[in-house]
Design an enzyme around this catalytic site. Structure first.
Site, short mmCIF file in Angstrom:
data_model
loop_
_atom_site.label_atom_id
_atom_site.label_comp_id
_atom_site.label_asym_id
_atom_site.label_seq_id
_atom_site.Cartn_x
_atom_site.Cartn_y
_atom_site.Cartn_z
N SER A 104 10.94 -15.83 5.08
CA SER A 104 11.36 -14.61 5.76
C SER A 104 10.68 -14.56 7.12
CB SER A 104 10.97 -13.38 4.92
OG SER A 104 11.58 -12.22 5.46
N GLU A 105 11.45 -14.24 8.16
CA GLU A 105 10.96 -14.37 9.54
C GLU A 105 9.72 -13.53 9.80
OE1 GLU A 105 14.29 -12.99 11.83
OE2 GLU A 105 13.80 -10.89 11.56
N ASN A 106 9.52 -12.47 9.00
CA ASN A 106 8.35 -11.62 9.22
C ASN A 106 7.10 -12.13 8.53
OD1 ASN A 106 10.06 -10.86 7.00
ND2 ASN A 106 8.68 -9.16 6.60
N SER A 137 5.36 -18.00 11.80
CA SER A 137 6.69 -17.92 11.22
C SER A 137 7.74 -18.50 12.17
CB SER A 137 7.02 -16.46 10.90
OG SER A 137 8.29 -16.38 10.29
#
Lengths: 229, 245
Positions: free
Chosen positions: A53-55, A95
């Site tokens: 997940s990008e976060n 990330s």
């Protein structure tokens, strides 16, 4: 006598199921916001796939049970998720090093339009009255090793979304590998769109009518018959 | 050297850069929000941590409303939701510009109204470019080339270069005057740990600002944080304080 309306084409969960079958064991996969999130629900039992997940999460698990939500553990769509054993947290910089540095094997994104050369339009509409927002879409488009698109074959008003040239603002150029729609699985090749699978009940001619660029039928094409979901 | 870790010091807020060096003991603890924010100037560029609500320094942003600082530029992934935190700061008329990747979350009503009224300027930056521009500022890098946004609307006014056959755009560092960060634990040296995906932009913003202010749930004794697991080393942090939401 009442007319019987038959739903033609796959449901969204069925499209998500089909995409999940395409993901190899051991892959690192980023799922875009919205429908692509459903892909995680249909990973075959014999495969281990790590969702990013990008976060700042690797090893993202499914949604928590009611009452177990944690506001500090959310996905890119800001919905509560869980962490699987072996998972990790890291900063946004790390990330996006994973994303931009080519470490993500597959990214599944939604789209407004895809062009026959693989151009992707998924970040902005033609409505300029609202502020634009890009999020991580452009980073994912150029950084992931393979881009899969999950979208309806046509808009709600029946207009094609597979185009010769996108009319919406582009997110990335020539980046889409395969498009999974309710009607077909279509690869983007040097020779344009190639239909590899067509949903049961749809003819190639119908599929071409709903596609605004020339389609080729793959030699070994198959009928796509998904499970009830 | 005798170390007294029970005393919380408040440094004169007009010399924050000297505070850590004015005694032999490094102590970045301040008493409260007012002591943490008192010297923020109008026109400051403020890096605000968080991805949505996770890691957002809600109390710090709301406390900024009463400091007198105006005409602020806010750098954050989103543009605030509801009527709290960043949205409250915008509603109070303190923000003139927002630099972010995604200001169109469903709840970003305050920002969208002010944007459409022409009161708040917007620069949209791809999320990874936003993060990397701040990393460049923190690392002393003068700029970098990335393929992200090359050829798109967001890249059209930027210098282009073809590298290994791929179009790139030139991006410049994005430095903050102040970083406002929400984390979990700190010690008096300013070493910081976070909670789960609330870490997000905290580490990069801490290194990219002249003055980094961190709100935590708890300040622990020096040596209590596992040095293998400290996420933001204290060198990047100027002030820490405890405030539970």
């Amino acid at each position: 006598m009442t007319a019987v309306l038959e739903k033609i084409g796959l449901t969204r969960p069925q499209v998500a199921w089909r995409i999940a079958q395409e993901i190899d064991d051991g892959s690192y996969v980023n799922l875009g916001i919205g429908s692509p999130e459903m892909v995680a629900n249909y990973v075959p039992a014999d495969r281990e796939i790590v969702f990013h997940s990008e976060n700042g999460i690797l090893g993202m698990g499914e949604a928590p049970a009611a009452g177990q939500e944690d506001g500090n553990l959310i996905n890119a769509g800001k919905k509560p998720v869980t962490l699987l054993p072996g998972g990790s947290y890291f900063s946004h910089t790390d990330s996006f090093v994973m994303i931009r540095g080519g470490h993500i094997d597959i990214c599944v994104l939604g789209a407004y339009q895809v062009a026959e050369n693989g151009d992707l339009a998924n970040w902005a509409t033609l409505d300029t009255s609202k502020p634009p927002g890009v999020g991580g879409a452009m980073d994912l488009a150029v950084g992931a090793k393979q881009i899969f698109v999950m979208m309806d074959h046509c808009t709600k008003t029946g207009k094609p979304k597979l185009m010769q040239n996108c009319t919406y603002p582009l997110t990335g150029f020539g980046v889409v590998r395969t498009v999974f729609t309710d009607l077909a699985v279509i690869d983007v090749t040097e020779g344009g769109f190639v239909a590899r699978e067509i949903t049961a009940g749809i003819s190639f001619e119908e599929l071409q009518e709903k596609t605004a660029a020339p389609l080729t039928l793959a030699e070994n094409w198959q009928t796509l018959t998904p499970p009830e979901l | 050297m005798s170390v007294n870790i029970t005393i919380f010091k408040i440094y004169p807020i007009d010399q924050p850069g000297l505070a850590s060096y004015s005694t032999p003991m490094i102590d970045k603890r301040v008493d409260n929000i007012a002591a943490a924010l008192g010297d923020i100037q109008s026109g400051a560029v403020i890096l605000s941590s968080g991805f949505g609500d996770a890691g957002a320094p809600v109390d710090l942003l709301e406390a900024l409303i009463n400091t007198g600082a105006e005409n602020l530029t806010i750098v954050s992934n989103n543009a605030g939701e509801g009527n709290y935190g960043l949205a409250a700061l915008i509603a109070a008329g303190k923000v003139s510009q927002i630099i972010c990747s995604y200001p169109i979350s469903a709840g970003s009503v305050v920002f969208q109204d002010r944007y459409q009224a022409g009161e708040v300027a917007l620069e949209v930056v791809p999320q990874g470019t936003l993060s990397e521009r701040m990393r460049a500022a923190g690392a002393g890098i003068g700029g970098f080339f990335t393929p992200t946004s090359a050829g798109t609307e967001l890249g059209k006014s930027k210098e282009n270069r073809e590298i290994n056959g791929v179009e790139h755009v030139l991006e410049y560092p994005l430095k903050g005057d102040v970083a406002l960060i929400r984390a979990t634990q700190a010690d008096r040296w300013g070493n910081i740990v976070y909670d789960k995906s609330a870490r997000n932009f905290g580490p990069v913003m801490a290194m990219a600002a002249t003055l980094t202010i961190v709100q935590v749930d708890e300040i622990v004794e020096l040596g209590e944080l596992d040095p293998e697991l400290i996420i933001t080393p204290g060198i990047f942090v100027d002030r820490v304080f405890v405030h539970n939401d």
